[in-house]
Design a protein around this motif. Structure first.
Motif, PDB file in Angstrom:
ATOM      1  N   TYR A  11       0.763  -1.189   0.130  1.00  0.00           N
ATOM      2  CA  TYR A  11      -0.019  -0.004   0.065  1.00  0.00           C
ATOM      3  C   TYR A  11       0.891   1.263  -0.006  1.00  0.00           C
ATOM      4  O   TYR A  11       0.766   1.951   0.949  1.00  0.00           O
ATOM      5  N   LYS A  42      -5.232  -1.298  -2.802  1.00  0.00           N
ATOM      6  CA  LYS A  42      -5.971  -2.618  -2.129  1.00  0.00           C
ATOM      7  C   LYS A  42      -6.094  -2.171  -0.373  1.00  0.00           C
ATOM      8  O   LYS A  42      -6.079  -3.286   0.048  1.00  0.00           O
ATOM      9  N   GLY A  43      -5.371  -0.935  -0.156  1.00  0.00           N
ATOM     10  CA  GLY A  43      -5.219  -0.745   1.214  1.00  0.00           C
ATOM     11  C   GLY A  43      -4.581   0.562   1.446  1.00  0.00           C
ATOM     12  O   GLY A  43      -4.091   1.351   0.499  1.00  0.00           O
ATOM     13  N   ARG A 101      -9.935  -0.257   8.837  1.00  0.00           N
ATOM     14  CA  ARG A 101     -10.010  -0.714   7.682  1.00  0.00           C
ATOM     15  C   ARG A 101     -11.223  -0.534   6.783  1.00  0.00           C
ATOM     16  O   ARG A 101     -11.209  -0.091   5.707  1.00  0.00           O
ATOM     17  N   GLU A 102     -12.259  -0.886   7.543  1.00  0.00           N
ATOM     18  CA  GLU A 102     -13.558  -0.887   6.686  1.00  0.00           C
ATOM     19  C   GLU A 102     -13.878   0.827   6.568  1.00  0.00           C
ATOM     20  O   GLU A 102     -14.517   1.171   5.625  1.00  0.00           O
ATOM     21  N   ASP A 156     -13.339   3.474  -1.915  1.00  0.00           N
ATOM     22  CA  ASP A 156     -14.509   3.430  -2.869  1.00  0.00           C
ATOM     23  C   ASP A 156     -15.096   4.575  -3.218  1.00  0.00           C
ATOM     24  O   ASP A 156     -15.112   4.754  -4.575  1.00  0.00           O
ATOM     25  N   GLY A 168      -5.093  -3.244   4.871  1.00  0.00           N
ATOM     26  CA  GLY A 168      -5.538  -3.881   3.651  1.00  0.00           C
ATOM     27  C   GLY A 168      -6.900  -4.180   3.845  1.00  0.00           C
ATOM     28  O   GLY A 168      -7.514  -4.368   4.680  1.00  0.00           O
ATOM     29  N   PHE A 169      -7.563  -3.921   2.607  1.00  0.00           N
ATOM     30  CA  PHE A 169      -9.067  -3.975   2.286  1.00  0.00           C
ATOM     31  C   PHE A 169      -9.299  -5.409   1.893  1.00  0.00           C
ATOM     32  O   PHE A 169     -10.784  -5.693   1.742  1.00  0.00           O
ATOM     33  N   GLU A 170      -8.588  -6.277   1.539  1.00  0.00           N
ATOM     34  CA  GLU A 170      -8.862  -7.600   0.894  1.00  0.00           C
ATOM     35  C   GLU A 170      -8.036  -8.854   1.645  1.00  0.00           C
ATOM     36  O   GLU A 170      -6.958  -8.567   1.465  1.00  0.00           O
ATOM     37  N   GLY A 171      -8.747  -9.566   2.116  1.00  0.00           N
ATOM     38  CA  GLY A 171      -8.151 -11.027   2.534  1.00  0.00           C
ATOM     39  C   GLY A 171      -7.013 -10.660   3.727  1.00  0.00           C
ATOM     40  O   GLY A 171      -7.203  -9.613   4.551  1.00  0.00           O
ATOM     41  N   ARG A 203     -11.762   1.576   3.601  1.00  0.00           N
ATOM     42  CA  ARG A 203     -12.230   0.947   2.173  1.00  0.00           C
ATOM     43  C   ARG A 203     -13.499   1.927   1.884  1.00  0.00           C
ATOM     44  O   ARG A 203     -13.439   2.159   0.728  1.00  0.00           O
TER      45      ARG A 203
END
Lengths: 439, 439
Positions: free
Chosen positions: B195, B342-343, B314-315, B322, B232-235, B318
Motif C-alpha cells: 500500500y 487495495k489498502g 480498515r472498513e 471506494d 489492507g481491504f482484501e483478505g 475502504r
C-alpha cells in the motif's frame, strides 16, 4: 558460498557483524558510554547509586496528573493524539516563553522549537552546524550526552578549563586564539553555565559577560544548555546568557527536571534563521515532536502550580545536597576535594593523588556504591582522578550510607597505593587544545 | 563596526541570516517540502484537502483511552514519566513482536528498537549507514519524508521504476548493475512494499522474492517501511519482506496508522549488530524515546481490542477508497489514469498529457481542493504529470465533492492547453540512474 536460497540463512546467521564495512564513518564515533555500561549493575537494589542523573519525581501529584490526562484525551483526544507541526504546539511554545522568563529571557514563541528532550535539541543544533572535523568548544569536563552527540557528528571536541566558578574566560580566549591561528573552524561553544553537569559549579555574572564578549569577538555561537537553571538552592535563578544576547546564543531548555523526563519535552530557542533550519531538521528527524507529550506538559503547566512544584523539588534536592556535602566532610580522607553546588544534581570529587577512578569503579560496586568515573566527561581521556556523585535520586540516609561505603573504598585504594606505589592512570598533562592535532 | 556592547544589538538584529556560512554542508539539503508549503492553505475548512496523510482517528474510544492513561499515571506514574532505556520498554517491544506476527514476522523483542515514529527509525538507519555521496535506491515515486531524510544526510537518491504491481525487479537489477559498474556504493534499497505511499500499489509474493534475491546477489540491505501493512481491504495482510530474510532486511513499523500518530511510537527491527548501532544512535539523539508514549501504547494494546479497532479502521478507509475510485471514474476526463489501492491511504493519478500538476496546484486550491503534486515524491524533478490524492481524512461525501472540483480544474487546464498548446513542464526523460552523475 553458493547463491542458492537454501544456503542463505545459515550463511547469514553465522556472520558476526557483516555490516561493519557498510556503516557510515560517523557510526565509528557511536560507542557505549561508560555510564551506560555501569548502569546495569548500579541499578541493583543493594547498591547505593550515586551514578545516575535521573530526577526524583516521586513528589509529583499523580492523581492530579492522571486526572488532567484523562480530561485531555476525552476533551481533545483527536487533536492531542494526531500529528502536529514540526515546530511544536503554539500554545506550549507560549508557555515555554513564560518558563524562560524565570531566567531573564524575553522571547517570542515563534523562535521556540519543541524537541524530544533537550538532548534532541542539541542533536539538531549539531546536525545543522557541524561538518566532520569542525571544532566544538566544551567545558572540561562536559555533559557526557553532549560528547556523544559531538562524536556522532564527527566533531573535534576541544575542552576549555573550568574552576570552582565555572568556565575560565582567559582559557576560552586562549583556546580561540590558538585555534584561529591554526585555521581551525570553531562552530560553537557548548556550555552549561548554571549548576553544571558534572561539576556542579555555576558561572557568575562577570564571567557570563566576559564569555559573551569573547564569543562575539571571535564570532562564535554559544549553545547554552540549561536543564537545571530553575533548581538553585539560594536566592534568584541565574540570568541566562541568552537574556543578554539574542543573536549569538541558542538556548536549550527541558521539562525533564522541572516536571518529568518521561514525556521527553525540551526545546531550543534560536534566532529566526537558525530556528527555520531547526524546524526543517525536526521535520526530517521525527515529522513532529510527540503531540501528546506536548499537550500533557501544557495542561500540567496551565492547571497546576508548577512553580510551587519546582520550589518543593528545590527543597528536596537541597536536603540531599546537604546530606552529601556533610557526609563527604565527615567521612572522606583529608586529601579528597569536591565542589559545593548551589543547585542542580551533582558534586565533582577530586580523589587523592594516584587513585584511578575508573579502575576503582568495580571495587566500589562490589562495596555496593556506584559513581561515574570522571573520564566519561572528557573526550580526551582526562578525568581519571575525578568522580561524579549525584544526590538527586537516593534519600539522605542512603546518600550518607553511600558516602560511607565510598570513603572506605577510597581509603583501601590509598593503602594499596602506599604499599604498591601509584598505578599508571594513563592521564595526559592538560585539558586544553595542545596544538593543531586536536582530538 | 566597533566591538562595543552598545552597538551589538543593532548590528546583530539587522542581519538576515548571519549564520549561512556557518551551517554544515548537510543543512543545504534541508529545504521546505512542497507538502509543507501547501498545508497552510489546504487546512482551511472550505478546502477539501486530498493532500494530507494524517489518519482519521475520530473512531478511537476516547473514554477508554482517557481512563487507561489516568490509571497508568496513578498506578505507574513514577516509572511511566521517568527516563527509560534507549532501546525502549521491554514489554512494549514484546507486544511489537506480536503486532509484527500479523505480517508473518517471527522476531525477538531483543532486536526491536523503539523510535519517535518510524520517521525517526528511518533517520537513525540513514545516520548509521550513509556517508555523503552514498547511493540509496528508492522507488519512483517514493515517500516524501524519506527523501527529506536522505537529503539531510547528503545521500544520492536513485529512483527505480514502478508499475501497478510495485517496484519492477528488472529495473532494480539494471540499476544495481549500472551503479556497480561505475563503482558507486549502494547502501540500501528503501521500499514500501505494501500500500505504497504515494502510489497506493503493492508488491505481490513473486516480486518480493525476486527483489530479495537481487538484493542478496548485490549484497544490498533492504529497508522495508511498512506503516500501512495492516490496513489492507482484501483478505490477509501481505507477508513482509523481513519475514523471509532476517539478516538483510531492516523493518520499520509504526503505531501512527493503527492506533494514533500523536504518541510518536514507531520501531525498527534489525539484525543484532545493526540493532546495537541503532540503540547507540537513539541514545545520542534523544537519550530515550518518550517513556510515557510507550506506556500509553502498551496499555492500549494490553487492555483494548486493538485488532478489532484496526478492523474498523480498515472498513472506514475502504469506504473512502471506494468513494474516491467511483468519483474518479464518474468525473475525471477520459485520458486521466489512476492506481487502484487495495489498502492504505493513497491514489496516484496520472493527468492528461501536457498538464503540469505543480502549476495547476494554486488553481486547484482556488477551486477549494488540494492535492500533492507528484514532484514532491521524486528527488530528481519528475512527477509533474502526477498527483497524489489521499482518501484517509475526509468523509466520503467530501471526497466526492473534492473530486468534482478537481475534475473541473483539470478540464479547465485541458481547455487552456488546447487553446495555448502544452506548457513546458520541465520534466526529464526517465526516472532511473542516467549515468555516473547521479543526483
Amino acid at each position: 558460498m553458493e547463491d542458492s536460497p537454501e544456503h542463505r540463512p545459515v550463511h547469514r546467521e553465522t556472520r558476526f557483524d557483516a555490516d561493519v564495512a557498510r556503516y557510515a564513518a560517523r557510526a565509528k564515533g557511536m560507542v557505549a558510554s561508560e555510564i551506560r555500561a555501569l548502569f546495569s549493575v548500579a541499578n541493583r537494589p543493594e547498591v547505593v547509586s550515586l551514578a545516575g542523573g535521573s530526577p526524583n519525581i516521586s513528589g509529583l501529584p499523580l492523581d492530579v496528573v492522571g486526572s488532567l490526562l484523562n480530561e485531555l484525551v476525552v476533551d481533545h483526544g483527536t487533536i492531542a493524539m494526531q500529528y502536529c507541526g514540526a515546530q511544536g504546539d503554539p500554545f506550549l511554545r507560549e508557555q515555554i516563553t513564560d518558563v524562560m522568563s524565570q531566567v531573564g529571557i524575553d522571547a517570542s514563541p515563534d523562535d521556540v522549537v519543541v524537541t524530544v528532550g533537550s538532548q534532541q535539541a542539541l542533536d539538531l543544533v549539531t546536525k545543522i552546524f557541524c561538518d566532520p572535523g569542525d571544532v566544538v568548544l566544551c567545558e572540561a569536563p562536559s555533559y557526557v550526552g553532549a560528547l556523544g552527540v559531538f562524536a556522532a557528528y564527527q566533531c573535534d571536541v576541544v575542552h576549555v578549563e573550568m574552576d570552582d566558578e565555572g568556565l575560565i574566560p582567559e582559557h576560552l580566549e586562549n583556546a580561540l586564539a590558538r585555534l584561529t591561528a591554526v585555521g581551525r573552524r570553531v562552530k560553537f561553544l557548548y556550555t552549561i553555565p548554571s549548576y553544571h553537569n558534572p561539576m556542579g559549579v555555576s558561572l557568575g555574572a562577570t564571567r557570563r559577560s566576559q564569555i559573551l564578549d569573547i564569543c562575539h569577538r571571535y564570532d562564535v555561537l554559544v549553545v547554552e544548555d540549561d536543564p537545571y537553571g530553575l533548581l538553585g538552592f539560594e536566592g534568584e535563578p541565574y540570568r541566562a546568557l541568552r537574556a543578554d544576547d539574542t543573536a549569538r546564543v541558542v538556548y536549550l531548555g527541558s521539562f525533564s527536571k522541572t516536571f518529568a523526563p518521561g514525556f521527553r519535552v525540551g526545546w531550543a530557542l534560536a534566532p529566526h534563521a537558525i530556528r527555520d533550519k531547526l524546524v526543517l531538521a525536526q521535520e526530517s528527524a521525527t515529522l513532529c515532536p510527540p503531540t501528546f507529550s506536548q499537550f500533557a506538559v501544557s495542561t500540567y503547566l496551565a492547571n497546576h502550580d508548577w512553580k510551587g512544584q519546582i520550589k518543593s523539588f528545590r527543597e528536596m534536592y537541597r536536603e540531599r545536597r546537604d546530606a552529601m556535602l556533610e557526609s563527604l566532610a565527615d567521612l572522606m580522607p583529608a586529601t579528597t576535594k569536591w565542589t559545593t553546588p548551589k543547585g542542580g544534581f551533582f558534586v565533582w570529587v577530586t580523589l587523592p593523588e594516584g587513585i584511578d577512578s575508573k579502575a576503582m569503579s568495580p571495587r566500589a560496586v562490589t562495596a555496593r556504591v556506584a559513581y561515574v568515573p570522571g573520564t566519561a566527561f572528557y573526550a580526551d581521556g582526562y578525568g581519571s582522578q575525578n568522580i561524579r556523585l549525584s544526590y538527586c535520586l537516593p534519600p539522605p540516609d542512603r546518600i550518607r550510607e553511600g558516602i560511607r561505603r565510598l570513603a572506605a573504598v577510597v581509603e583501601r585504594e590509598m593503602e594499596l597505593r602506599e604499599t604498591f606505589g601509584p598505578l599508571d592512570s594513563g592521564r595526559g598533562e592538560g585539558v586544553e587544545f595542545p596544538g593543531p592535532e586536536v582530538q
